[in-house]
Design an enzyme around this catalytic site. Sequence first.
Site, PDB file in Angstrom:
ATOM      1  N   GLU A 156       0.716  -1.177   0.040  1.00 32.24           N
ATOM      2  CA  GLU A 156      -0.148   0.248  -0.025  1.00 32.24           C
ATOM      3  C   GLU A 156       0.893   1.439   0.046  1.00 32.24           C
ATOM      4  O   GLU A 156       0.557   2.226  -0.635  1.00 32.24           O
ATOM      5  CB  GLU A 156      -0.913  -0.084   1.338  1.00 32.24           C
ATOM      6  CG  GLU A 156      -1.747   1.085   1.658  1.00 32.24           C
ATOM      7  CD  GLU A 156      -2.195   1.212   2.813  1.00 32.24           C
ATOM      8  OE1 GLU A 156      -2.240   0.341   3.734  1.00 32.24           O
ATOM      9  OE2 GLU A 156      -2.443   2.646   3.063  1.00 32.24           O
TER      10      GLU A 156
ATOM     11  N   ASP B 233       0.229   3.594  -3.040  1.00 29.41           N
ATOM     12  CA  ASP B 233      -0.248   4.909  -2.960  1.00 29.41           C
ATOM     13  C   ASP B 233       0.551   6.045  -3.773  1.00 29.41           C
ATOM     14  O   ASP B 233       0.067   6.945  -4.349  1.00 29.41           O
ATOM     15  CB  ASP B 233      -0.253   5.310  -1.454  1.00 29.41           C
ATOM     16  CG  ASP B 233      -0.250   6.824  -1.257  1.00 29.41           C
ATOM     17  OD1 ASP B 233      -1.360   7.336  -1.357  1.00 29.41           O
ATOM     18  OD2 ASP B 233       0.854   7.309  -0.826  1.00 29.41           O
TER      19      ASP B 233
ATOM     20  N   ASP C 146      -7.376   0.906   0.858  1.00 32.63           N
ATOM     21  CA  ASP C 146      -5.752   0.452   1.088  1.00 32.63           C
ATOM     22  C   ASP C 146      -5.737  -0.767   0.304  1.00 32.63           C
ATOM     23  O   ASP C 146      -4.427  -0.698  -0.401  1.00 32.63           O
ATOM     24  CB  ASP C 146      -5.672   0.245   2.540  1.00 32.63           C
ATOM     25  CG  ASP C 146      -5.777   1.488   3.438  1.00 32.63           C
ATOM     26  OD1 ASP C 146      -5.785   2.528   2.936  1.00 32.63           O
ATOM     27  OD2 ASP C 146      -5.702   1.116   4.828  1.00 32.63           O
TER      28      ASP C 146
ATOM     29  N   GLU D 243      -5.009   0.615  -3.491  1.00 32.55           N
ATOM     30  CA  GLU D 243      -3.414   0.982  -3.459  1.00 32.55           C
ATOM     31  C   GLU D 243      -2.275  -0.221  -3.495  1.00 32.55           C
ATOM     32  O   GLU D 243      -1.637  -0.361  -4.265  1.00 32.55           O
ATOM     33  CB  GLU D 243      -3.259   1.933  -2.097  1.00 32.55           C
ATOM     34  CG  GLU D 243      -4.148   3.260  -2.519  1.00 32.55           C
ATOM     35  CD  GLU D 243      -3.815   4.090  -1.140  1.00 32.55           C
ATOM     36  OE1 GLU D 243      -3.931   5.532  -1.476  1.00 32.55           O
ATOM     37  OE2 GLU D 243      -3.149   3.773   0.010  1.00 32.55           O
TER      38      GLU D 243
END
Lengths: 223, 223
Positions: free
Chosen positions: A26, A30, A99, A102
């Site tokens: 993640e 991101d 999450d 990502e």
Amino acid sequence: MFSQPDLLSMALTHRSFSAAHNERLEFLGDSVLNCSASILLYHDFPDMDEGKLSRIRSHLVKQDCLASIGRRINLESVLILGTGELKSASRIKDSIVADAVEALIGAVLLDAGFEKARDCVFKLLRPVLAETPIESLGKDPKTRLQELLQSRKKGLPVYAVLVEGGTSASPEFKVECVISDFDIRKSGVGHSRRVAEQQAAQAVLEVLLDQAYADPNQSTRRL
Amino acid sequence: MFSQPDLLSMALTHRSFSAAHNERLEFLGDSVLNCSASILLYHDFPDMDEGKLSRIRSHLVKQDCLASIGRRINLESVLILGTGELKSASRIKDSIVADAVEALIGAVLLDAGFEKARDCVFKLLRPVLAETPIESLGKDPKTRLQELLQSRKKGLPVYAVLVEGGTSASPEFKVECVISDFDIRKSGVGHSRRVAEQQAAQAVLEVLLDQAYADPNQSTRRL
């Protein structure tokens, strides 16, 4: 589709289930998401200034957008959660779904490289971008606040300078924005009256939009 | 080196000089920098959790790090600034140098693609990473605060629970952290006492580090 299926299962695994969870992916995903969104916007809006580009990017990558993307691709049904998270709510939390989106992007990066991950982000974000009210996101907070109040047939905001201080080289203003119809007053500070007013308007907007989110009958999500 | 030299000159042009300035490239480069830093850290620290990775990344991409990178590669001497910015200070501001570093990375992305831009970021960040105090960045705020106070031979922080509320399913704590030797008290909130204490410690650390930055004789920059 994944040449390393372990990456895929790790991306789908929440920390409540196993130590081999998706949080490092993640972290990676991101930033790939943010970078790909920037590339998309840079090319799609060749004349837009960086302030507006940033506002649109923030909108695209925020939790509720990502969660709705995750639900759209039915990610919930394949997430691997511990029993605690499964039992605790009737539906999986937005934060967990966002999450995982990502983490999935991070896994694509590691499995297939940046270009593949970027194209995957483009594919996920384009429908969201198409629904995004670009014009109002690009507008400054005072304008957006005024338009929001007008659309609800409410009185216009009143701005009052509370403090005018600092030095002539570095002045400081504190301005209050009052919406009498909603009994809301918020202040903003800045080196100019204009900046302080915009900050105060932004603070009021956040209160109004929070109220609208809390009450799903108020459709101001797109403002 | 640039196949499109216009991109290079745009990356070096501050908005004070021309409308063809570097802010859109900075928007792009900022996210490429962040993404490349994430990839670097993900691979260099295979066992580190995402919280520590994020703290190191924040350190690497913050303004003063980028400005020192820019000065190291002598970017100041080739920046294109308006006369206002040139006259206003004895040296070019950190923010202008840092923004130009990001814009340059954005220009490399457009000129040569992601892999080239990423490698360029790796080259710029590796020396900074080598000088970064990984251990203390990786530590939690309470530990860092305690070590900072011990290094200055000051009394330890005292934590007091101010509010213990919420419901049993969703408790809420408000904790205050008091440093009597500096007459500083800051509070933090969270769903557990531990989280609220860490938040309060972080708030105190920020005050102490701000004071240290303001007084260059206090060498706490690396804490």
